[in-house]
Design a protein around this motif. Structure first.
Motif, short mmCIF file in Angstrom:
data_model
loop_
_atom_site.label_atom_id
_atom_site.label_comp_id
_atom_site.label_asym_id
_atom_site.label_seq_id
_atom_site.Cartn_x
_atom_site.Cartn_y
_atom_site.Cartn_z
N GLY A 10 -1.40 -1.87 22.96
CA GLY A 10 -0.72 -1.55 21.70
C GLY A 10 -1.73 -1.49 20.56
N ASN A 11 -2.60 -2.50 20.48
CA ASN A 11 -3.62 -2.51 19.42
C ASN A 11 -4.52 -1.27 19.50
N LEU A 12 -4.85 -0.86 20.73
CA LEU A 12 -5.71 0.32 20.89
C LEU A 12 -5.00 1.54 20.28
N VAL B 28 4.28 -9.70 16.07
CA VAL B 28 4.01 -9.37 14.67
C VAL B 28 2.66 -8.65 14.59
N THR B 29 2.68 -7.43 14.08
CA THR B 29 1.44 -6.68 13.92
C THR B 29 0.87 -6.95 12.53
N ASN B 30 -0.45 -6.92 12.44
CA ASN B 30 -1.06 -7.27 11.15
C ASN B 30 -2.24 -6.34 10.85
N GLY B 31 -1.98 -5.05 10.85
CA GLY B 31 -2.99 -4.06 10.47
C GLY B 31 -4.31 -4.25 11.19
N LYS B 32 -5.40 -4.24 10.42
CA LYS B 32 -6.74 -4.31 11.03
C LYS B 32 -7.03 -5.65 11.71
N HIS B 33 -6.11 -6.63 11.54
CA HIS B 33 -6.31 -7.94 12.17
C HIS B 33 -5.69 -8.03 13.57
N GLY B 34 -5.05 -6.97 14.02
CA GLY B 34 -4.47 -7.01 15.37
C GLY B 34 -3.02 -7.46 15.35
N CYS B 35 -2.65 -8.29 16.32
CA CYS B 35 -1.24 -8.71 16.38
C CYS B 35 -1.12 -10.10 16.99
N ALA C 266 1.28 3.59 12.59
CA ALA C 266 0.44 2.64 13.34
C ALA C 266 1.31 1.67 14.13
N GLY C 267 2.34 1.15 13.45
CA GLY C 267 3.23 0.19 14.12
C GLY C 267 3.97 0.84 15.28
N ASP C 268 4.37 2.10 15.09
CA ASP C 268 5.09 2.81 16.17
C ASP C 268 4.16 3.05 17.36
N PRO D 141 -8.01 -7.05 17.43
CA PRO D 141 -7.88 -5.64 17.06
C PRO D 141 -9.06 -4.81 17.56
N PHE D 142 -8.96 -3.50 17.35
CA PHE D 142 -10.08 -2.57 17.58
C PHE D 142 -10.56 -2.11 16.22
N LEU D 143 -11.81 -1.72 16.15
CA LEU D 143 -12.33 -1.21 14.88
C LEU D 143 -11.82 0.20 14.65
N ASP E 152 0.82 -1.21 0.00
CA ASP E 152 0.00 0.00 0.00
C ASP E 152 0.86 1.26 0.00
N ARG E 153 2.18 1.09 0.14
CA ARG E 153 3.01 2.27 0.32
C ARG E 153 4.41 2.05 -0.25
N ILE E 154 4.90 3.05 -0.98
CA ILE E 154 6.33 3.03 -1.37
C ILE E 154 6.96 4.14 -0.56
N ASN F 124 -11.55 3.53 11.49
CA ASN F 124 -11.70 4.04 10.12
C ASN F 124 -10.35 4.58 9.69
N GLN F 125 -9.65 3.80 8.89
CA GLN F 125 -8.27 4.18 8.56
C GLN F 125 -8.22 5.37 7.60
N ASP F 126 -7.44 6.39 7.99
CA ASP F 126 -7.20 7.53 7.10
C ASP F 126 -5.73 7.54 6.66
N ASP F 127 -4.83 7.28 7.62
CA ASP F 127 -3.40 7.30 7.31
C ASP F 127 -2.70 6.22 8.16
N PRO F 128 -2.16 5.18 7.51
CA PRO F 128 -1.54 4.10 8.29
C PRO F 128 -0.18 4.46 8.88
N THR F 129 0.39 5.61 8.49
CA THR F 129 1.74 5.96 8.96
C THR F 129 1.79 5.99 10.48
N1 LIG Z 1 -7.12 -0.51 9.89
C1 LIG Z 1 -6.86 -0.79 11.17
N2 LIG Z 1 -7.87 -1.00 12.04
C2 LIG Z 1 -7.63 -1.25 13.35
N3 LIG Z 1 -6.39 -1.33 13.88
C3 LIG Z 1 -5.34 -1.13 13.06
C4 LIG Z 1 -5.51 -0.86 11.67
N4 LIG Z 1 -4.29 -0.71 11.12
C5 LIG Z 1 -3.40 -0.90 12.10
N5 LIG Z 1 -4.02 -1.16 13.28
C6 LIG Z 1 -3.40 -1.42 14.57
O1 LIG Z 1 -2.06 -0.95 14.54
C7 LIG Z 1 -1.14 -2.04 14.66
C8 LIG Z 1 0.04 -1.81 13.74
O2 LIG Z 1 -0.42 -1.73 12.41
P1 LIG Z 1 0.39 -2.35 11.18
O3 LIG Z 1 0.52 -3.83 11.35
O4 LIG Z 1 -0.28 -1.87 9.95
O5 LIG Z 1 1.83 -1.70 11.41
P2 LIG Z 1 2.88 -1.17 10.37
O6 LIG Z 1 2.71 -1.85 9.04
O7 LIG Z 1 4.18 -1.25 11.05
O8 LIG Z 1 2.46 0.36 10.25
P3 LIG Z 1 3.34 1.59 9.77
O9 LIG Z 1 4.58 1.05 9.09
O10 LIG Z 1 2.41 2.28 8.82
O11 LIG Z 1 3.62 2.31 11.01
C9 LIG Z 1 -1.95 -3.30 14.34
O12 LIG Z 1 -1.40 -4.42 15.00
C10 LIG Z 1 -3.32 -2.91 14.86
O13 LIG Z 1 -3.40 -3.11 16.25
#
Ligand SMILES: Nc1ncnc2c1ncn2[C@@H]1O[C@H](COP(=O)(O)OP(=O)(O)OP(=O)(O)O)[C@@H](O)[C@H]1O
Ligand SMILES: O[C@H]1[C@H](O)[C@@H](O)[C@H](O)[C@@H](O)[C@H]1O
Length: 297
Positions: A268-270, A212-219, A243-245, A232-234, A102-104, A236-241
């Motif tokens: 962390g998920n919150l 291991v984090t997995n976006g909207k699926h939690g970790c 999220a992991g931090d 995970p928590f629900l 999703d990102r370069i 509305n994603q606007d900018d994923p930058t």
């Molecule tokens: N769309 C989402 N809905 C709910 N939670 C999210 C979503 N995206 C990320 N999260 C939360 O944030 C955590 C980290 O997200 P992600 O796995 O995308 O990290 P990332 O790829 O390192 O992000 P980035 O590199 O953009 O900082 C996830 O484990 C989850 O708890």
């Protein structure tokens, strides 16, 4: 005579048990060839933002250039002859024909590395190695291991390489890096699911805890002889930058506050979910946060 200000500074130094190491940067978000936002970036900024939201104090070592344009809670080291690290993030659907990415990310400017001699001469209970632009050197991580009881590392600080022409971020296998021999001395290694394929999780979990984090699926948390998925928590994603931090900030702050690993990962998920709902550095509603903490833990 010790002044009140000096004694307050000394006290806060003593109370801060966490050392965060990684450069602040300038983030430029680009979508459909237009700049969507320019903001303060760097894992260190997202993590300290979460710490502030939870009133957890820390020490932070970061380097920027004279052009650094943000006011931050933890003053960085300014290198007058260099510019602040800059990342351009390109968000376009199906970018380069790759629907999965999703990102370069391009590192268009790099500030100085953080060297062992830049770290404080004090002991910490927790250390976080959270570089973004290759600023953490193997010897820096090794020094962190020496001065901190437990070190948490983000794999993005360890496996990123940068195209010599346009700075495009590429990932290399963890075992090919100079950080690999340090893994048995690391407490927790955090990776996103995209980054996790650059290590052998089955091997690494024998030496340290892997998250291991997995976006909207939690970790998912892996240790030597067990693993646990955290819901995970629900959002509305606007900018994923970031999220992991933000996730990592919430996770470590939770552990610092005495939570067990599954509860810290939930925290962390919150923070990860709150982070994706806002562009740039997220703002937290402290009252809502407190209410959630009290009702959940
Ligand atoms: N769309 C989402 N809905 C709910 N939670 C999210 C979503 N995206 C990320 N999260 C939360 O944030 C955590 C980290 O997200 P992600 O796995 O995308 O990290 P990332 O790829 O390192 O992000 P980035 O590199 O953009 O900082 C996830 O484990 C989850 O708890
Ligand atoms: O500010 C962001 C953030 O810290 C991300 O986690 C990192 O992947 C990017 O390189 C950085 O620009």
């Amino acid at each position: 005579m010790v002044t009140t200000a000096e004694s307050a500074a000394h006290k806060s130094q003593q109370q801060s048990r966490v050392l965060i190491v990684g450069n602040y940067c300038h983030d430029v978000l680009i979508q459909n060839n237009a700049v969507k936002a320019v903001s303060l970036g760097g894992a260190a900024s997202f993590i300290s933002n979460v710490f502030n939201g939870l009133s957890v104090s820390c020490n932070l070592v970061s380097k920027v250039g004279e052009d650094f344009k943000y006011t931050v809670s933890y003053t960085p080291i300014v290198i007058p002859t260099l510019k602040t690290t800059v990342f351009h993030s390109y968000f376009d659907p199906g970018l380069h024909g790759n629907d999965h990415q999703d990102r370069i990310l391009k590192r268009v400017c790099a500030c100085d590395p953080i060297r062992p001699s830049d770290l404080p001469d004090t002991r910490f209970k927790y250390g976080m190695g959270v570089g973004v632009g290759g600023e953490i050197l193997p010897e820096t991580l090794e020094r962190m291991i020496e001065i901190c009881d437990v070190v948490f590392a983000d794999i993005q600080a360890l496996i990123r390489v940068f195209d010599s022409v346009d700075g495009t971020v590429k990932l290399v296998k963890l075992e090919e890096t100079g950080f690999y021999p340090l893994l048995p001395r690391i407490g927790v290694l955090k990776a996103s699911s995209e980054e996790a394929v650059f290590m052998d999780v089955e091997e690494v979990r024998k030496w340290c805890c892997v998250v291991v984090t997995n976006g909207k699926h939690g970790c998912k948390v892996y240790w030597k002889d067990g693993e646990l998925g955290i819901s995970p928590f629900l959002a509305n994603q606007d900018d994923p930058t970031g999220a992991g931090d933000s996730f990592f900030g919430g996770f470590v702050a939770g552990l610092v506050q005495g939570l067990a690993v599954p509860d810290a990962a939930l925290l962390g998920n919150l923070f990860g979910s709150l982070s994706v709902e806002q562009v740039g550095l997220p703002k937290f509603d402290t009252r809502l946060l407190q209410a959630w903490l009290v009702s959940t833990f």
